[in-house]
Design a protein around this motif. Structure first.
Motif, PDB file in Angstrom:
ATOM      1  N   TYR A 125       0.824  -1.208   0.000  1.00  0.00           N
ATOM      2  CA  TYR A 125       0.000   0.000   0.000  1.00  0.00           C
ATOM      3  C   TYR A 125       0.860   1.261   0.000  1.00  0.00           C
ATOM      4  CZ  TYR A 125      -2.972   3.690   1.938  1.00  0.00           C
ATOM      5  OH  TYR A 125      -3.623   4.878   2.161  1.00  0.00           O
ATOM      6  N   GLU A 141       0.324   4.517  -7.254  1.00  0.00           N
ATOM      7  CA  GLU A 141      -0.887   5.140  -6.749  1.00  0.00           C
ATOM      8  C   GLU A 141      -2.090   4.212  -6.874  1.00  0.00           C
ATOM      9  OE1 GLU A 141      -1.555   9.298  -7.701  1.00  0.00           O
ATOM     10  OE2 GLU A 141       0.434   9.374  -8.568  1.00  0.00           O
ATOM     11  N   ARG A 142      -1.981   3.217  -7.748  1.00  0.00           N
ATOM     12  CA  ARG A 142      -3.102   2.310  -7.911  1.00  0.00           C
ATOM     13  C   ARG A 142      -3.171   1.271  -6.793  1.00  0.00           C
ATOM     14  NH1 ARG A 142       0.882   0.905 -11.358  1.00  0.00           N
ATOM     15  NH2 ARG A 142       1.651  -1.225 -11.333  1.00  0.00           N
ATOM     16  N   GLN A 144      -4.282   0.584  -3.905  1.00  0.00           N
ATOM     17  CA  GLN A 144      -5.186   0.977  -2.853  1.00  0.00           C
ATOM     18  C   GLN A 144      -5.126  -0.046  -1.724  1.00  0.00           C
ATOM     19  OE1 GLN A 144      -9.121   1.966  -4.341  1.00  0.00           O
ATOM     20  NE2 GLN A 144      -8.277   2.496  -6.337  1.00  0.00           N
ATOM     21  N   THR A 195      -1.191  16.779  -5.290  1.00  0.00           N
ATOM     22  CA  THR A 195      -1.196  15.350  -5.566  1.00  0.00           C
ATOM     23  C   THR A 195      -0.018  14.713  -4.841  1.00  0.00           C
ATOM     24  OG1 THR A 195       0.220  15.509  -7.523  1.00  0.00           O
ATOM     25  CG2 THR A 195      -2.163  15.777  -7.858  1.00  0.00           C
ATOM     26  N   ARG A 246      -8.421  10.022  -1.749  1.00  0.00           N
ATOM     27  CA  ARG A 246      -8.352   9.391  -3.062  1.00  0.00           C
ATOM     28  C   ARG A 246      -9.615   9.738  -3.845  1.00  0.00           C
ATOM     29  NH1 ARG A 246      -5.054   5.432  -4.959  1.00  0.00           N
ATOM     30  NH2 ARG A 246      -4.278   5.007  -2.872  1.00  0.00           N
ATOM     31  N   ALA A 248     -11.143   9.795  -8.104  1.00  0.00           N
ATOM     32  CA  ALA A 248     -10.932   9.573  -9.540  1.00  0.00           C
ATOM     33  C   ALA A 248      -9.577   8.909  -9.810  1.00  0.00           C
ATOM     34  CB  ALA A 248     -11.051  10.878 -10.315  1.00  0.00           C
ATOM     35  N   LYS A 249      -9.237   7.905  -9.017  1.00  0.00           N
ATOM     36  CA  LYS A 249      -8.008   7.122  -9.162  1.00  0.00           C
ATOM     37  C   LYS A 249      -6.744   7.945  -8.929  1.00  0.00           C
ATOM     38  CE  LYS A 249     -10.043   3.784 -12.386  1.00  0.00           C
ATOM     39  NZ  LYS A 249      -9.924   3.105 -13.695  1.00  0.00           N
ATOM     40  N   GLN A 250      -6.885   9.096  -8.278  1.00  0.00           N
ATOM     41  CA  GLN A 250      -5.730   9.919  -7.935  1.00  0.00           C
ATOM     42  C   GLN A 250      -5.660  10.089  -6.423  1.00  0.00           C
ATOM     43  OE1 GLN A 250      -4.136  12.996 -10.348  1.00  0.00           O
ATOM     44  NE2 GLN A 250      -5.936  13.056 -11.672  1.00  0.00           N
ATOM     45  N   LEU A 251      -4.453  10.214  -5.919  1.00  0.00           N
ATOM     46  CA  LEU A 251      -4.239  10.357  -4.490  1.00  0.00           C
ATOM     47  C   LEU A 251      -3.773  11.769  -4.186  1.00  0.00           C
ATOM     48  CD1 LEU A 251      -4.270   8.887  -1.782  1.00  0.00           C
ATOM     49  CD2 LEU A 251      -1.927   8.153  -2.212  1.00  0.00           C
ATOM     50  N   THR A 316      -3.328  16.990 -12.420  1.00  0.00           N
ATOM     51  CA  THR A 316      -4.549  16.183 -12.366  1.00  0.00           C
ATOM     52  C   THR A 316      -5.136  15.925 -13.754  1.00  0.00           C
ATOM     53  OG1 THR A 316      -5.862  18.200 -12.018  1.00  0.00           O
ATOM     54  CG2 THR A 316      -5.131  17.000 -10.065  1.00  0.00           C
TER      55      THR A 316
END
Length: 336
Positions: A125, A141-142, A144, A195, A246, A248-251, A316
């Motif tokens: 993670y 970042e993916r 999770q 980000t 988190r 839209a798939k962004q951290l 972004t």
């Protein structure tokens, strides 16, 4: 927990702060714990059994009581010597001026009795287990929490518990506290929203780095440290200065409300519109700013500079890049 004072005292001497740390011990070891009465021994053993029922997904790594600091005599060596707890080991092995790389590696330090699946999932993670063919760690970042847990046959709760225990240990490390302060200053300087990639890049200029490491390695270490700092912040601080979000798939790391992440994502969408095929002409910097400022900024965010709006929008965006003149252009097109 509804425990007796003697049971709480025994857990404190074992350096046990969370259920996850309690499950590092065996029920047999807790039942025969030295220096406490039989009632307290039975109370701790019962707590262990109840925790196993409530959290069956947490991998158990058995630790002997000889490795703890409870009821042992000071000085000397052998079975009666006082072993350092993981927290004490961290304080003595991680220098206050530790480099970013050393600090990142310390996040994954294990107790000497072995590794647990929950710690492995936590490492995934935090981006500590993502490797390229040449063995260099890269930020993921993916990865999770749920994804990291399932990879090791666990539930999200197991990773959450591992982070709970680790956060308290990390906060006892001076270099980790310095990193948390640096992350807070970075987020503040970026207007309260950034980000994880932006923070990872910026922290490499705020903390000491290994001179032999590559830019990619430093940013990977920055990713891991920044995310660990954010996780520890909201777990250990009564009034967290920032948090990880988190969307839209962004951290993101933000010191504001969740609406700030929505604002950042809308800036990215607007940047994508500016560089889309429907707009074949590259807009001048002023025109780019004018369009980006049509996105409504949350009231709690401070006024952002033109440079920060452009940077956040491209961070972004799915397809926009920024050149040195402040112009947005499609990804893949020459910046010239």
């Amino acid at each position: 927990l509804p425990l007796s004072p003697s049971a709480l005292n025994a857990l404190n001497r074992l350096s046990v702060d969370t259920i996850g740390e309690l499950l590092l011990y065996s029920p047999h070891a807790l039942r025969w714990l030295r220096g406490v009465g039989r009632a307290t021994q039975n109370e701790l053993s019962g707590l262990f059994q109840e925790a196993r029922v409530r959290f069956p997904e947490v991998a158990v790594t058995i630790r002997s009581l000889g490795e703890s600091s409870v009821a042992n005599k000071k000085g000397g060596s052998g079975p009666n010597s006082k072993s350092k707890s993981p927290a004490a080991q961290a304080r003595t092995t991680i220098p206050s001026d530790a480099t970013l790389g050393v600090l990142a590696r310390s996040l994954r330090e294990r107790d000497r009795d072995g590794e647990s699946r929950s710690n492995d999932a936590m490492a995934d993670y935090l981006g500590l287990s993502q490797e390229t063919p040449n063995g260099t760690a890269v930020p993921a970042e993916r990865a999770q929490m749920q994804v990291a847990a399932e990879k090791h046959g666990l539930t999200r709760a197991a990773v959450y518990l591992a982070l709970d225990g680790a956060s308290k240990r990390w906060q006892r490390i001076s270099a980790f506290k310095d990193a948390a302060t640096a992350v807070h200053e970075i987020i503040t300087s970026m207007g309260g929203i950034a980000t994880i990639r932006e923070v990872a890049a910026a922290i490499t200029t705020r903390l000491p780095v290994d001179t032999a490491s590559t830019v990619e390695q430093r940013r990977a270490d920055g990713f891991s440290v920044a995310l660990a700092v954010a996780e520890a912040e909201h777990r250990t601080q009564e009034n967290p200065r920032f948090k990880a979000c988190r969307a839209a798939k962004q951290l993101f790391l933000t010191s504001s409300s969740d609406s700030s992440t929505s604002y950042a994502l809308e800036l990215g969408k607007k940047a994508d519109e500016i560089v889309s095929k429907d707009n074949p002409v590259m807009l001048a910097p002023g025109a780019c700013i004018s369009q980006l400022r049509t996105v409504v900024k949350p009231e709690e965010l401070p006024e952002l500079s033109n440079e920060r709006i452009l940077s956040l929008a491209t961070s972004t965006s799915a397809s926009a890049c920024l050149n040195s003149r402040g112009e947005l252009y499609p990804r893949g097109l020459s910046a010239a």
